[in-house]
Design an enzyme around this catalytic site. Sequence first.
Site, PDB file in Angstrom:
ATOM      1  N   GLY A  13       0.826  -1.205   0.000  1.00 45.12           N
ATOM      2  CA  GLY A  13       0.000   0.000   0.000  1.00 45.12           C
ATOM      3  C   GLY A  13       0.862   1.258   0.000  1.00 45.12           C
ATOM      4  O   GLY A  13       1.947   1.304  -0.582  1.00 45.12           O
ATOM      5  N   SER A  14       0.390   2.270   0.687  1.00 49.68           N
ATOM      6  CA  SER A  14       1.051   3.575   0.632  1.00 49.68           C
ATOM      7  C   SER A  14       2.405   3.613   1.314  1.00 49.68           C
ATOM      8  O   SER A  14       3.132   4.607   1.163  1.00 49.68           O
ATOM      9  CB  SER A  14       0.138   4.654   1.217  1.00 49.68           C
ATOM     10  OG  SER A  14      -0.960   4.873   0.359  1.00 49.68           O
ATOM     11  N   THR A  15       2.783   2.553   2.067  1.00 49.38           N
ATOM     12  CA  THR A  15       4.151   2.553   2.587  1.00 49.38           C
ATOM     13  C   THR A  15       5.155   2.500   1.445  1.00 49.38           C
ATOM     14  O   THR A  15       6.299   2.947   1.596  1.00 49.38           O
ATOM     15  CB  THR A  15       4.386   1.361   3.535  1.00 49.38           C
ATOM     16  OG1 THR A  15       4.203   0.138   2.822  1.00 49.38           O
ATOM     17  CG2 THR A  15       3.471   1.410   4.737  1.00 49.38           C
TER      18      THR A  15
END
Length: 623
Positions: free
Chosen positions: A386-388
């Site tokens: 995801g956004s990591t």
Amino acid sequence: MRHVSWRGCRVGVSAAAALLLAACISVRGRPAEGPLDEAHAYLQAWAKGDFAALRLAVAEPPASLEEQHQRFRDELRILSSRFELGRVEREAESAVATFRAIHVLRGLGEWEVDGTLRFVRREGRWWVRWTPAVLHPEAHEGDRFSRTRTRPERAALLDGSGQPLTHQGEVITLGVEPRRIQNRAAVASALQAQLGVDPARLEKALNAPGVAPEHFVPIIDVRPERYQRVRPALAPVPGIFFRRKSARLSPAEGFAAHTLGRVGEVTAELLAQLGPTYQPGDTVGLSGLELAYEPWLAGSPSGEVRLTRPSGEVRVIHRFEGTPGTPLHTTLHPEVQSAAEAALEGVAWPAALVAVDTDTGAILAIASRPLEQPLNRALTGRYPPGSTFKVVTAEALLAAGMGADAPVSCPPGATVGGKPFRNFEGEALGDTRLRLAFAHSCNTTFVMLAAGLGEDALGAAARRFGFDVKYRVGLPSPGASFPGPRDEAEQAAAAIGQGRVLATPLHMASVAAAAESGRWRAPSLLADLEDGPSASLAAGTRAPLHALMRAVVTEGTGRAASGVAGLAGKTGTAEFGSGTPLPTHAWFIGFRNGIGFAVLVEGGGVGGRVAVPIAARFAAALE
């Protein structure tokens, strides 16, 4: 006297072995001049355990011939025997064949014995002249064989400073006695409610082959303090019983449980894998490091093969020289590990927390939940980051010349390559700066910016952070993969950690560590492993990346951890599976005080709401 050479040939238990033997015979003189076939036949029957056939080859066989062969095998617990024939020497009506026997003794290993078969020729045929010396050159009539076996003390697992992580202590085994069970459902319900034991596990144990009604069937081991808590609820349930025993323990219940592993009685499956130096009843590693490094930790047993004369005299005819176990030096740091365990306390979803040293890649802590499940999510679970992953995408943008305060746009939605993308909960920042778009995890900003990156720029950045790089951890861990995007839409999805991008929590902890130090290093769990691969981040990206990640905590989606001084990181809410809306994993990766870490809550929802509080509890302990 005529000599017949028979070197390097082995007699085994199969027809194939007999054909091999025939192929490798080298004879000086004609076979009819010595008992070659007879020697071969005798040893082959011995190898097969066909003791009745031996009698047919023996001149004046003693009544106890089969019994003595059987007793020799049983008393020494011989699993198998194979033979190498040496030389046959004939002299008039007698002959001698030399051989080497290799007996495999259960729990001790191979025992080599040089022996002889003596032959006599009568009525045109060769016969074995049998005495107990056939079994062993020092054996006489009336002697009995026996053996001893001693296993060395199991070596310890060590922490990063060389101190033991394991010690001997007491546990209580909770089990059941089938004939005393009045209500199986009640037993299953009690064990599940008090100890989290899956009812299927109880059924499997009760239905295992060989379980008798009067047997004590072990289900789970617990420490004394936990036993005291659950005993009042379990003791009144008919069929549940308790037994105390000595066991190998870690510093606290659940401490790095999936990683250190557990020990117990060897299973039939493991017995077949571990080889002849193990035997039923041995205590072995059953999971984690205890299993992966079983021979290393256990060493090898010592023992003796003995002959006891009728007079009572005991002669040692062979010694097995055992080897001590070797301690296994891990990189785990007890204080960091304890902080990880405490941070996950009370988390209802499956979760993982991993921490690594930002300067070396040494793994300092690994925690997975739930403890009752064997899956070590921290090392082997692979999830969309995801956004990591925007840490990687941001590094690619910074490497391409963008600044942390470069102007960008963050609309509520954007279409790239025909695929629509939206921000979480429709958030929009409008015209803003890269730092704020990163801090608030604006998907539309990053999918649009990724479309402008040069060919393979995102893939190159991913490789700088260890994606698609093979490395050894010390336990199985598949790392991370970044499949090359096939079109603009897939590149956009990859830029926000979706699409086909996958990573373990361990790997994402190494990404956070790389952001702090400026160099990605392959994570390692064992102090003695050779240094793994590493890569430097693009020149000039470290400082602005720090600024971006610090902004996440001070003014972005990680504000729930803003009270932790110096913490920097990135949240992630990673979609997976199917449904409307799609379920999501909650992520946070970050660094503080030289420690990079990752928090994953599987199916937990929103990273900023679920993973960040866990990260804050952990990071606050890293003083």
